[in-house]
Motif scaffolding. Structure first.
Motif, PDB file in Angstrom:
ATOM      1  N   ASP A   1       0.825  -1.217   0.000  1.00 17.91           N
ATOM      2  CA  ASP A   1       0.000   0.000   0.000  1.00 17.91           C
ATOM      3  C   ASP A   1       0.857   1.265   0.000  1.00 17.91           C
ATOM      4  N   ILE A   2       2.065   1.177   0.530  1.00 15.12           N
ATOM      5  CA  ILE A   2       2.960   2.347   0.486  1.00 15.12           C
ATOM      6  C   ILE A   2       3.249   2.690  -0.979  1.00 15.12           C
ATOM      7  N   GLN A   3       3.597   1.664  -1.758  1.00 15.61           N
ATOM      8  CA  GLN A   3       3.872   1.881  -3.187  1.00 15.61           C
ATOM      9  C   GLN A   3       2.620   2.341  -3.918  1.00 15.61           C
ATOM     10  N   ALA A   4       1.494   1.693  -3.622  1.00 15.37           N
ATOM     11  CA  ALA A   4       0.250   2.020  -4.339  1.00 15.37           C
ATOM     12  C   ALA A   4      -0.192   3.450  -4.050  1.00 15.37           C
ATOM     13  N   SER A   5       0.067   3.954  -2.845  1.00 12.46           N
ATOM     14  CA  SER A   5      -0.364   5.327  -2.563  1.00 12.46           C
ATOM     15  C   SER A   5       0.478   6.326  -3.361  1.00 12.46           C
ATOM     16  N   LEU A   6       1.750   6.003  -3.581  1.00  9.48           N
ATOM     17  CA  LEU A   6       2.566   6.841  -4.468  1.00  9.48           C
ATOM     18  C   LEU A   6       2.043   6.714  -5.907  1.00  9.48           C
ATOM     19  N   GLY A   7       1.729   5.496  -6.298  1.00 14.98           N
ATOM     20  CA  GLY A   7       1.190   5.256  -7.640  1.00 14.98           C
ATOM     21  C   GLY A   7      -0.093   6.031  -7.871  1.00 14.98           C
ATOM     22  N   LEU A   8      -0.985   6.024  -6.887  1.00 15.58           N
ATOM     23  CA  LEU A   8      -2.272   6.714  -7.043  1.00 15.58           C
ATOM     24  C   LEU A   8      -2.090   8.220  -7.232  1.00 15.58           C
ATOM     25  N   SER A   9      -1.192   8.817  -6.458  1.00 17.18           N
ATOM     26  CA  SER A   9      -1.051  10.275  -6.597  1.00 17.18           C
ATOM     27  C   SER A   9      -0.285  10.632  -7.876  1.00 17.18           C
ATOM     28  N   GLN A  10       0.654   9.776  -8.286  1.00 13.85           N
ATOM     29  CA  GLN A  10       1.331   9.991  -9.577  1.00 13.85           C
ATOM     30  C   GLN A  10       0.324   9.864 -10.723  1.00 13.85           C
TER      31      GLN A  10
END
Ligand SMILES: *Cc1c(COP(=O)(O)O)cnc(C)c1O
Length: 382
Positions: A242-251
């Motif tokens: 989820d740490i990676q996915a939250s960066l992915g979502l905002s990118q």
């Protein structure tokens, strides 16, 4: 001379990206969970696929694609020799054999005629690479696949935003894998996504990516209460957090903004560099949307006494980072020793390997940065 080093492919990370990651860190759920689910849904919709499975990298994704299609030892998979090693290694990890094919010297895309020449009774799949974001001739490749009953696994590491005849590339056939490595158009530091319209294959990929646990096992520690799981396959640890996915979502919210910036830089470079001893990337093919992932130059070695490596070193000394995409796979020792490939086997890919270098081309570039790159190249090559 620049003050700071211009790092090749450095991502554009802004306050809201940092905020998104911090929120996840504070939420108490940092592993695979709701953010990954959300990212998968948004991504599937963007690339036009029914299903998406987030994974730890594109390499992991490609490996699972090959396995999920039932390709194993005694099988061959067609791979362009002009690609990143991961495309071929994923085939090898699944126990199959990569069979290399040459590319067009200017578009750098897999050559359909050479695909036809390399098909044997053992061929099971083709992995087209939409190089630098330029879509391959998908109609022609689909036709070959139909004629020979082959799967197509799209290596979409460069091609999130690309379109072919009005369609994104997430489902143009069986299955596709994407990369969110730091230098890619959208980053999660490390990460990838597999997309498909086939529910069964999607379920398999998700299960393979998390130890071979039964469906939704990631919820076993959630507030729904503990759930027992069963192992149904000796799977891998290829899940995204989820740490990676939250960066992915905002990118992801900025993906079209980033794209427009790269489109602008593309035009700027094309205009500014046209009189130098360089072969510039050809314009996008009609009825396609180029993903503008890399700006690749070929040094015209007939018109300059410099070698590609000398140009790269001079740029480095002027604090400008470059990339090389790529030295063809058949020129690397492993593939030569394992499969008997050698220099001379793929003339077009070798033409590129000898001349290619990529200049900084991310949304993170300022006008000043781009000007520095152009100025340095003019100084070196004029
Ligand atoms: C970057 C890349 C990969 C591998 O992606 P990772 O996410 O780093 O595993 C595969 N294929 C191509 C063409 C790439 O450029």
């Amino acid at each position: 001379m620049r003050k700071s080093y211009l790092i090749f492919g450095s991502p554009k990370i802004e306050e809201e990206d940092i905020e998104g990651v911090v929120q996840t860190l504070r939420s108490g759920w940092i592993g695979t969970g709701p953010k990954v689910n959300e990212f998968e849904k948004e991504f599937a919709e963007y690339v036009g696929a029914k299903y998406a499975a987030a994974v730890s990298s594109c390499t992991a994704g490609l490996h699972l694609c090959v396995l999920a299609l039932g390709i194993d030892k005694d099988s061959e998979v067609i791979v362009p020799t002009m690609t990143f090693a991961a495309t071929a290694n994923a085939v090898i990890h699944a126990g199959a054999r990569p069979v290399f094919v040459d590319v067009d010297p200017l578009t750098m895309l897999i050559d359909p005629d050479d695909i036809r020449r390399k098909i044997t009774k053992r061929t099971k799949a083709i992995i087209p690479v939409h190089f630098a974001g330029r879509p391959c001739n998908i109609d022609e490749i689909n036709k070959i696949a139909d004629e020979h009953n082959l799967y197509i696994i799209h290596d979409n590491a460069h091609a999130i935003e690309s379109e072919y005849k009005g369609m994104r590339l997430g489902t143009s056939r069986d299955i596709a894998a994407y990369s969110f490595y730091v230098t890619k158009n959208l980053t999660t530091a490390e990460g990838g996504m597999v997309t498909t319209n086939n529910q069964e294959i999607a379920a398999k990929i998700k299960m393979y990516a998390l130890h071979g646990l039964t469906k939704d096992a990631w919820k076993r520690f959630s507030d729904d209460g503990y759930k027992h799981y069963q192992i149904v396959y000796p799977g891998f640890k290829y899940n995204m957090t989820d740490i990676q996915a939250s960066l992915g979502l905002s990118q992801f919210r900025k993906i079209e903004k980033f794209y427009s910036r790269r489109a602008e830089l593309w035009q700027y470079y094309k205009n500014e560099l046209k009189d130098l001893p360089l072969l510039l990337p050809p314009d996008p093919e009609p009825d396609t949307r180029h993903g503008f992932h890399l700006f690749i130059l070929l040094l015209d070695i007939n018109k300059t006494s410099l070698t590609r490596d000398q140009v790269i070193n001079k740029l480095h000394n002027m604090k400008i980072g470059t990339g090389v995409h790529y030295i063809a796979l058949h020129l690397h020792p492993y593939y030569q020793q394992a499969y008997g490939y050698g220099s001379g086997d793929f003339p077009n890919a070798e033409f590129i390997s000898e001349r290619t270098f990529s200049i900084p081309f991310s949304a993170n570039l300022t006008d000043e940065d781009a000007k520095d790159v152009v100025g340095a190249l003019k100084l070196i090559l004029r």
